[in-house]
Write a protein that holds these residues in place. Structure first.
Motif, PDB file in Angstrom:
ATOM      1  N   MET A  68       0.852  -1.159   0.000  1.00 24.69           N
ATOM      2  CA  MET A  68       0.000   0.000   0.000  1.00 24.69           C
ATOM      3  C   MET A  68       0.908   1.235   0.000  1.00 24.69           C
ATOM      4  SD  MET A  68      -3.368   0.977   2.331  1.00 24.69           S
ATOM      5  CE  MET A  68      -3.131  -0.241   3.521  1.00 24.69           C
ATOM      6  N   SER A  69       0.652   2.122  -0.911  1.00 24.57           N
ATOM      7  CA  SER A  69       1.503   3.304  -1.044  1.00 24.57           C
ATOM      8  C   SER A  69       1.137   4.341   0.024  1.00 24.57           C
ATOM      9  CB  SER A  69       1.361   3.907  -2.436  1.00 24.57           C
ATOM     10  OG  SER A  69       0.078   4.479  -2.577  1.00 24.57           O
ATOM     11  N   ASN A  70       1.982   5.313   0.142  1.00 20.49           N
ATOM     12  CA  ASN A  70       1.787   6.362   1.138  1.00 20.49           C
ATOM     13  C   ASN A  70       0.520   7.164   0.853  1.00 20.49           C
ATOM     14  OD1 ASN A  70       2.488   7.702   3.424  1.00 20.49           O
ATOM     15  ND2 ASN A  70       3.888   9.113   2.430  1.00 20.49           N
ATOM     16  N   LYS A  71       0.245   7.400  -0.428  1.00 15.00           N
ATOM     17  CA  LYS A  71      -0.950   8.154  -0.811  1.00 15.00           C
ATOM     18  C   LYS A  71      -2.220   7.384  -0.442  1.00 15.00           C
ATOM     19  CE  LYS A  71      -3.049  10.476  -4.732  1.00 15.00           C
ATOM     20  NZ  LYS A  71      -2.956  10.782  -6.152  1.00 15.00           N
ATOM     21  N   THR A  72      -2.200   6.070  -0.632  1.00 10.17           N
ATOM     22  CA  THR A  72      -3.357   5.239  -0.287  1.00 10.17           C
ATOM     23  C   THR A  72      -3.602   5.251   1.221  1.00 10.17           C
ATOM     24  OG1 THR A  72      -2.777   3.833  -2.159  1.00 10.17           O
ATOM     25  CG2 THR A  72      -4.373   2.962  -0.607  1.00 10.17           C
ATOM     26  N   LYS A  73      -2.526   5.208   2.004  1.00 10.75           N
ATOM     27  CA  LYS A  73      -2.677   5.252   3.464  1.00 10.75           C
ATOM     28  C   LYS A  73      -3.317   6.559   3.898  1.00 10.75           C
ATOM     29  CE  LYS A  73       1.219   2.278   4.623  1.00 10.75           C
ATOM     30  NZ  LYS A  73       2.533   2.180   5.260  1.00 10.75           N
ATOM     31  N   TRP A  74      -2.922   7.684   3.293  1.00  9.65           N
ATOM     32  CA  TRP A  74      -3.498   8.976   3.637  1.00  9.65           C
ATOM     33  C   TRP A  74      -4.987   9.010   3.303  1.00  9.65           C
ATOM     34  CZ3 TRP A  74      -2.024  12.878   6.552  1.00  9.65           C
ATOM     35  CH2 TRP A  74      -0.676  13.009   6.866  1.00  9.65           C
ATOM     36  N   ILE A  75      -5.353   8.413   2.189  1.00  7.65           N
ATOM     37  CA  ILE A  75      -6.765   8.393   1.792  1.00  7.65           C
ATOM     38  C   ILE A  75      -7.581   7.545   2.766  1.00  7.65           C
ATOM     39  CG2 ILE A  75      -8.374   7.611   0.003  1.00  7.65           C
ATOM     40  CD1 ILE A  75      -6.234   8.417  -2.062  1.00  7.65           C
ATOM     41  N   VAL A  76      -7.062   6.374   3.128  1.00 15.55           N
ATOM     42  CA  VAL A  76      -7.773   5.483   4.053  1.00 15.55           C
ATOM     43  C   VAL A  76      -7.912   6.142   5.425  1.00 15.55           C
ATOM     44  CG1 VAL A  76      -7.624   3.294   5.295  1.00 15.55           C
ATOM     45  CG2 VAL A  76      -7.158   3.377   2.838  1.00 15.55           C
ATOM     46  N   TYR A  77      -6.813   6.699   5.940  1.00 16.10           N
ATOM     47  CA  TYR A  77      -6.870   7.343   7.257  1.00 16.10           C
ATOM     48  C   TYR A  77      -7.769   8.583   7.232  1.00 16.10           C
ATOM     49  CZ  TYR A  77      -3.001   4.299   8.608  1.00 16.10           C
ATOM     50  OH  TYR A  77      -2.215   3.217   8.883  1.00 16.10           O
ATOM     51  N   GLY A  78      -7.758   9.320   6.150  1.00 23.42           N
ATOM     52  CA  GLY A  78      -8.652  10.472   6.029  1.00 23.42           C
ATOM     53  C   GLY A  78     -10.110  10.059   6.016  1.00 23.42           C
ATOM     54  N   ALA A  79     -10.416   8.981   5.294  1.00 26.76           N
ATOM     55  CA  ALA A  79     -11.796   8.485   5.256  1.00 26.76           C
ATOM     56  C   ALA A  79     -12.236   7.994   6.638  1.00 26.76           C
ATOM     57  CB  ALA A  79     -11.919   7.365   4.224  1.00 26.76           C
ATOM     58  N   LEU A  80     -11.348   7.297   7.338  1.00 24.63           N
ATOM     59  CA  LEU A  80     -11.677   6.832   8.697  1.00 24.63           C
ATOM     60  C   LEU A  80     -11.898   8.001   9.647  1.00 24.63           C
ATOM     61  CD1 LEU A  80      -9.284   3.760   9.106  1.00 24.63           C
ATOM     62  CD2 LEU A  80     -11.764   3.742   8.814  1.00 24.63           C
ATOM     63  N   ALA A  81     -11.061   9.027   9.529  1.00 24.52           N
ATOM     64  CA  ALA A  81     -11.239  10.208  10.374  1.00 24.52           C
ATOM     65  C   ALA A  81     -12.554  10.904  10.063  1.00 24.52           C
ATOM     66  CB  ALA A  81     -10.061  11.160  10.186  1.00 24.52           C
ATOM     67  N   LEU A  82     -12.901  11.012   8.783  1.00 23.70           N
ATOM     68  CA  LEU A  82     -14.163  11.638   8.393  1.00 23.70           C
ATOM     69  C   LEU A  82     -15.358  10.849   8.919  1.00 23.70           C
ATOM     70  CD1 LEU A  82     -15.558  13.886   6.778  1.00 23.70           C
ATOM     71  CD2 LEU A  82     -15.490  12.351   4.809  1.00 23.70           C
ATOM     72  N   ILE A  83     -15.295   9.533   8.822  1.00 23.64           N
ATOM     73  CA  ILE A  83     -16.373   8.684   9.347  1.00 23.64           C
ATOM     74  C   ILE A  83     -16.498   8.853  10.853  1.00 23.64           C
ATOM     75  CG2 ILE A  83     -17.060   6.287   9.719  1.00 23.64           C
ATOM     76  CD1 ILE A  83     -15.900   5.694   6.918  1.00 23.64           C
ATOM     77  N   ALA A  84     -15.360   8.901  11.554  1.00 21.82           N
ATOM     78  CA  ALA A  84     -15.391   9.068  13.013  1.00 21.82           C
ATOM     79  C   ALA A  84     -16.014  10.405  13.395  1.00 21.82           C
ATOM     80  CB  ALA A  84     -13.979   8.941  13.584  1.00 21.82           C
ATOM     81  N   VAL A  85     -15.647  11.465  12.701  1.00 23.26           N
ATOM     82  CA  VAL A  85     -16.213  12.785  12.987  1.00 23.26           C
ATOM     83  C   VAL A  85     -17.710  12.790  12.705  1.00 23.26           C
ATOM     84  CG1 VAL A  85     -16.222  15.196  12.231  1.00 23.26           C
ATOM     85  CG2 VAL A  85     -14.058  14.043  12.670  1.00 23.26           C
ATOM     86  N   LEU A  86     -18.129  12.195  11.610  1.00 26.45           N
ATOM     87  CA  LEU A  86     -19.559  12.153  11.293  1.00 26.45           C
ATOM     88  C   LEU A  86     -20.340  11.360  12.341  1.00 26.45           C
ATOM     89  CD1 LEU A  86     -19.550  11.670   7.400  1.00 26.45           C
ATOM     90  CD2 LEU A  86     -20.291  13.683   8.705  1.00 26.45           C
ATOM     91  N   LEU A  87     -19.787  10.244  12.793  1.00 28.51           N
ATOM     92  CA  LEU A  87     -20.466   9.464  13.831  1.00 28.51           C
ATOM     93  C   LEU A  87     -20.589  10.251  15.133  1.00 28.51           C
ATOM     94  CD1 LEU A  87     -19.025   5.875  13.257  1.00 28.51           C
ATOM     95  CD2 LEU A  87     -21.347   6.679  12.846  1.00 28.51           C
TER      96      LEU A  87
END
Length: 75
Positions: A1-20
């Motif tokens: 998994m590339s560095n860019k993919t990790k940033w996208i996954v972690y950003g999506a998880l953070a966004l989901i956490a904030v929305l919840l």
């Protein structure tokens, strides 16, 4: 998994956490208030018990009471 993919996954998880948190903020706050009330009740009960044990109307030390109890039992 590339560095860019990790940033996208972690950003999506953070966004989901904030929305919840935003969606369930009322429930989270009610749970937190219930925990605080329970903790406050426990602290009050512990404090009253400690104060009664510390400043209660005991005559003499605990050792004197034990010796007095043994001598009265022997009578």
């Amino acid at each position: 998994m590339s560095n860019k993919t990790k940033w996208i996954v972690y950003g999506a998880l953070a966004l989901i956490a904030v929305l919840l948190v935003v969606i369930f903020s009322k429930n989270i706050w009610n749970w937190f208030e219930n925990i605080l009330v329970d903790l406050l009740i426990y602290l009050i009960v512990f404090g009253v018990g400690w104060l009664l044990g510390r400043f209660g109307a005991r005559r003499g030390s605990r050792e004197e009471q034990t010796v007095r109890g043994f001598t009265e039992a022997q009578k």
